[in-house]
Design an enzyme around this catalytic site. Structure first.
Site, PDB file in Angstrom:
ATOM      1  N   TYR A 156      39.982  38.512  44.293  1.00 19.10           N
ATOM      2  CA  TYR A 156      40.021  38.971  42.865  1.00 19.10           C
ATOM      3  C   TYR A 156      39.726  40.588  42.703  1.00 19.10           C
ATOM      4  O   TYR A 156      39.345  41.398  43.633  1.00 19.10           O
ATOM      5  CB  TYR A 156      39.446  38.331  41.863  1.00 19.10           C
ATOM      6  N   GLU A 157      40.284  41.088  41.619  1.00 20.25           N
ATOM      7  CA  GLU A 157      40.183  42.626  41.138  1.00 20.25           C
ATOM      8  C   GLU A 157      40.871  43.329  42.153  1.00 20.25           C
ATOM      9  O   GLU A 157      40.528  44.412  42.461  1.00 20.25           O
ATOM     10  CB  GLU A 157      38.632  43.112  41.124  1.00 20.25           C
ATOM     11  N   GLY A 158      42.237  42.874  42.488  1.00 16.68           N
ATOM     12  CA  GLY A 158      43.091  43.648  43.549  1.00 16.68           C
ATOM     13  C   GLY A 158      42.660  42.938  44.978  1.00 16.68           C
ATOM     14  O   GLY A 158      41.564  43.300  45.225  1.00 16.68           O
TER      15      GLY A 158
END
Lengths: 600, 600
Positions: free
Chosen positions: B440-442
């Site tokens: 997550y978060e890229g």
């Protein structure tokens, strides 16, 4: 999404060009195993694994094995599938004909194992342990024990288990305290508790044959005082019929990270009376030596789990990467999302999986090939040399394939992005399942110590050095077209590995210097062997393409074999150079700080 | 076994010698944050994390978050702990005083975050998202929005969320289709579905402020047509009191591999009527640009999760290794089992964890230090340079720390042998929890593309090259005693990294050649930065020992810092050399095979 296709063509390529089945079928013992028969067998095994077993994997994980009144309940689907397994005789493939087996090479049996493990690792563990029990009894059991137990184990009618571990005796098997007291009738009474017993209790068979390590009253301490006993769940009458229930039971199940459908039992022997009834196998105090009989096969079997789970997860990742669209790859049509397989970073992840799996598979099959020759070659010199080779390759197969099994299933999960973290997708289960394999059947740290402590010293080091010299010769004899892209990196990696090997020999007087580098050394060694085997395959593929003889495989397939080997040689094999520092650092820094200095 | 001790001394060492807090407290904005105040704050945070939060980790995992009538129920213990969190103001540490915050440097706030995340990662995610919401509103909200929402978010009375992802829009945020239709009263009606919304619904706060990416009717396609909206769970009246329930709800929760106690929601907007009521933040079509405001902080926050979980798992592994006895270490007393920490291979595993964690922590703190200077330094040139540095370090912090977070928790599990695979031991949870962070978060693949695609080109490459030259200078200026064992390997690793950097610049016209090597390049880069920061610490420790100024830390501690840096330099840093092949291989082999050739 999570379907499974047996990689029949990949396997056939290895069996034809990398670890030749033909080397074995030329032997008297395997004369019946002609290529067509084997091909048919593998196709059938692949179909059974894919169609019958693979669909049980997710539901088996969700349902899990449960301790219930009277025993352990496996997932519902297991009973149906296990019946089919027994009916088809899949457990018998590698066992001798005189015990009702198919007498096929281990090499062939291991392909069947790979397919079944890919389909459902938790399910595959029962049969794996049964095979181990058969081996032990074949080699060390009395004629009566052979007749009583082995045919039913070979058929799968009964199951077998290995009862080694106790709370204080894990890697340190010598610390076993389970007691065995001789009785006047020649039997023994077994008392104690065993932990982590895979399929220690279940509802798939009428009887379970426990093989149990225990100490006799007069036993010397340590590994030299351990004996091996048969303790059947249900006692067997003279006529072979089932008699009384023995005093052995599963008292609890572990709640584990993965392989939920495989019951991992705490087994209590003799809790209700004077001990479970057991029979001694072979001579007293010979238990450890006897266990070594099946060690290579069992460890190789666990190594194959790494291959099998990585393959299953890879297939899922590849399918997802072709279907899932995100972003636009360089050069793609504007305004349309590209399948993520078109992005370079996703390709890198997929090629890393594919190339590593092929290298691991080739290593494990080479290991089986060596074991087959060690047991069945015509001349004793070959048998001895191949036994040494198998001994050398076993810790590599076990540790490297299972470490990579974890890393590659994790990479397959990563390809899925957020979907990978959701259990319903199924790929997270593969990571959870794969995570046990670096632990059991000798932790991977133990494998590394086995490599540097027992295997390197064979023939004063000459055996290993000779093996590496052979790999170098092979690297130098690659076809011209592969010399630069594959031969070059391989030779450089061999240089590094040989340098590390020399370093370990130079420091053999300081065990901790050698042990300190054992794990990275094992990784480097296996990485090179894997690369050599891929190069061998690439050379064969190249020659076939060159000669226009692509029949049966197809040019695309053969071309891919060359590319995959080149990718491995250029991108994965050089990791060996990054391990040299850790292999040759010695013990200094490890022991320069005490545990209290490492604590927060 | 699974207790947690905040690593206060390790942290203080970094803040004094590696990423100096003193650089920040000299600035006007942080003048109040004197060392004693900070030390007291961190000690208090550590106590809260260890005593109040850490015990909720296992039970939270077992209980999980559940969708119930009317919303989502978090584990029981969370409500009590969250109340304490709000009462103590832990969520306010880094926010400006005018919004009710403590106005401490991000560097300090991140230590608090690390402790809380080590204690319970699932719990920590709610506050993490709230912080992101505060950032966005601080930078882009109207005065009224600031007054209405920010103080309650800073205090933790209300929570915030980020609603970005949709089924077809994951890494490809530009594909968002959620619609926002302007109303006559100046509000908007939001309709659509978002997935993977962390703490999208829960029972910890009276209100939840959703920040939602959506498209206006006249929006251009792609990322340039995305706008940012506030959609409160409960509408807020003029006087600040809570009004009607808005048309937004969690319609299902994901069943995940880990972070079970963190509700991952599918959020439906406007399912019951004409749309959820929303307010536009800033100008239309500015949503993507606005999200970038919080990108560095959010990604660094996720990187810290890798550090935090690895630290927690490491502490457990170290404790187990001191208690568990198996086998006899070379030189140990015969007949007695040694604690496994005495075995070289176990030490290797522990040192690998410890050294890697210290390197990751130093990197993440350096990143925070750069962000603090970027926002608060007195002169604009420093601010600009430090912003670039933070931009460069962010993908390293995020991807490297989270990849290592998975690898190191897995290693901690391995130290436990069979116990590690049993869920009750607790270490398997750390691996399961850690596994989300590379996604997550890229995803970490996206981080690598960010590094090579956006950050390397800064100042035509001069910025990165200058940074590496600085690291080289530092390596060459190490004290004489560390020059050989640390400076040497560091310089060699820098040589390799600079060579790879040059290669990437030479191939910048072929994006896929650069992208093909992005992931191994990021790993190599971060490994070198981590080694540089450890070397900096070792040099400080060495000088203090040399001068006999060990006050506050103790000679044993400082000596360990030198050893740990040396272990890293000799054994982990050389892995960089093993990555060169993969970084500089280009796209050729990746695209020489099509997906159909990779399928079984």
């Amino acid at each position: 999404m999570d379907t499974y296709r047996p990689p029949l063509r990949d396997v056939r390529f290895v069996l034809e060009h990398v670890t030749p089945l033909a080397d074995l079928t030329g032997l008297e013992d395997f004369a019946h195993a002609d290529p067509d028969l084997v091909a048919g067998l593998l196709e059938e095994a692949g179909r059974f694994a894919a169609e019958a077993i693979a669909p049980t994997n997710r539901e088996g994980d969700a349902e899990g094995a449960r301790l219930v009144e009277g025993g352990v309940r496996t997932p519902e689907s297991f009973q149906r599938v296990y019946e089919q397994y027994v009916a088809a005789g899949w457990g018998a493939v590698q066992h001798p004909a005189e015990h009702g087996g198919g007498a096929f090479p281990l090499l062939v049996a291991n392909v069947v194992k790979e397919f079944i493990t890919s389909a459902n690792m938790a399910f595959s563990l029962g049969p794996l342990l049964t095979t181990g029990a058969v081996y032990l009894l074949q080699h060390h059991g009395s004629e009566e024990q052979l007749q009583t137990y082995v045919p039913k184990l070979v058929s799968g009618e009964w199951a077998g288990t290995m009862n080694l571990t106790e709370p204080q005796a894990g890697s340190d098997v010598g610390a076993v305290t389970t007691r065995a007291v001789p009785q006047d009738d020649g039997t023994y009474r077994i008392t104690g508790q065993k932990i982590y017993i895979t399929f220690g209790e279940h509802d798939l068979t009428d009887n379970i044959v426990h093989l149990v390590l225990a100490r006799l009253p007069d036993a010397p301490p340590g590994t030299k005082g351990i004996s091996l006993f048969i303790v059947p769940k249900v006692l067997v009458e003279q006529d072979g019929s089932l008699g009384e229930r023995n005093d052995v039971e599963a008292v609890s199940l572990e709640h584990k990270l993965g392989i939920h459908a495989s019951p991992t039992c705490v087994m209590a022997f003799g809790e209700r009376g004077e001990g479970a009834v057991g029979e001694l196998v072979g001579e007293p105090h010979e238990g450890m030596r006897q266990m070594f009989t099946m060690m290579n096969d069992a460890r190789l079997g666990v190594g194959l789990q790494g291959v099998a789970i990585a393959e299953r997860a890879y297939q899922q990742a590849l399918a997802y990467a072709q279907e899932r669209r995100q972003g636009r790859a360089p050069g793609a049509e504007p305004g349309v999302q590209s399948p993520i397989v078109e992005h370079a970073d996703v390709r890198r992840m997929l090629l890393t999986q594919k190339a590593s799996i092929e290298a691991m598979r080739a290593l494990c099959y080479a290991n089986a090939h060596a074991l087959d020759l060690a047991h069945h070659a015509d001349d004793p010199v070959t048998r001895e040399q191949q036994q040494k080779l198998a001994d050398l390759l076993t810790p590599l197969s076990k540790a490297w394939s299972t470490d990579l099994g974890v890393e590659l299933t994790s990479l397959a999960l990563q390809v899925h992005g957020g979907m990978g973290y959701v259990e319903e997708t199924g790929v997270a289960q593969h990571l959870r399942d794969a995570r046990i394999a670096p632990i059991y059947e000798g932790t991977n740290g133990i494998q590394a110590l086995d490599l540097v402590g027992r295997k390197l010293p064979y023939d004063g080091g000459a055996f290993v050095k000779g093996y590496l010299a052979d790999l170098r010769d092979q690297a130098e004899q690659l076809p011209e077209a592969l010399a630069g892209s594959i031969g070059g990196p391989l030779t450089e990696a061999l240089d590094a590995l040989e340098g590390c090997t020399d370093w370990l020999f130079e420091h053999r007087e300081e065990p901790n210097d050698v042990f300190a580098g054992a794990t990275p050394y094992l990784r480097a060694f296996a990485t090179v062997v894997g690369g050599s085997l891929l190069a061998k395959g690439a050379a064969a593929a190249h020659r076939a393409l060159d000669a226009g003889e692509t029949d049966g495989f197809g040019a695309d397939f053969l071309q891919a074999k060359v590319t995959i080997a080149r990718f491995y040689a250029r991108q994965l094999l050089p990791s060996v150079h990054g391990l040299v520092g850790a292999i040759t650092a010695g013990q200094e820094d490890l022991y320069a700080v005490g545990p209290e200095q490492l604590a927060p």
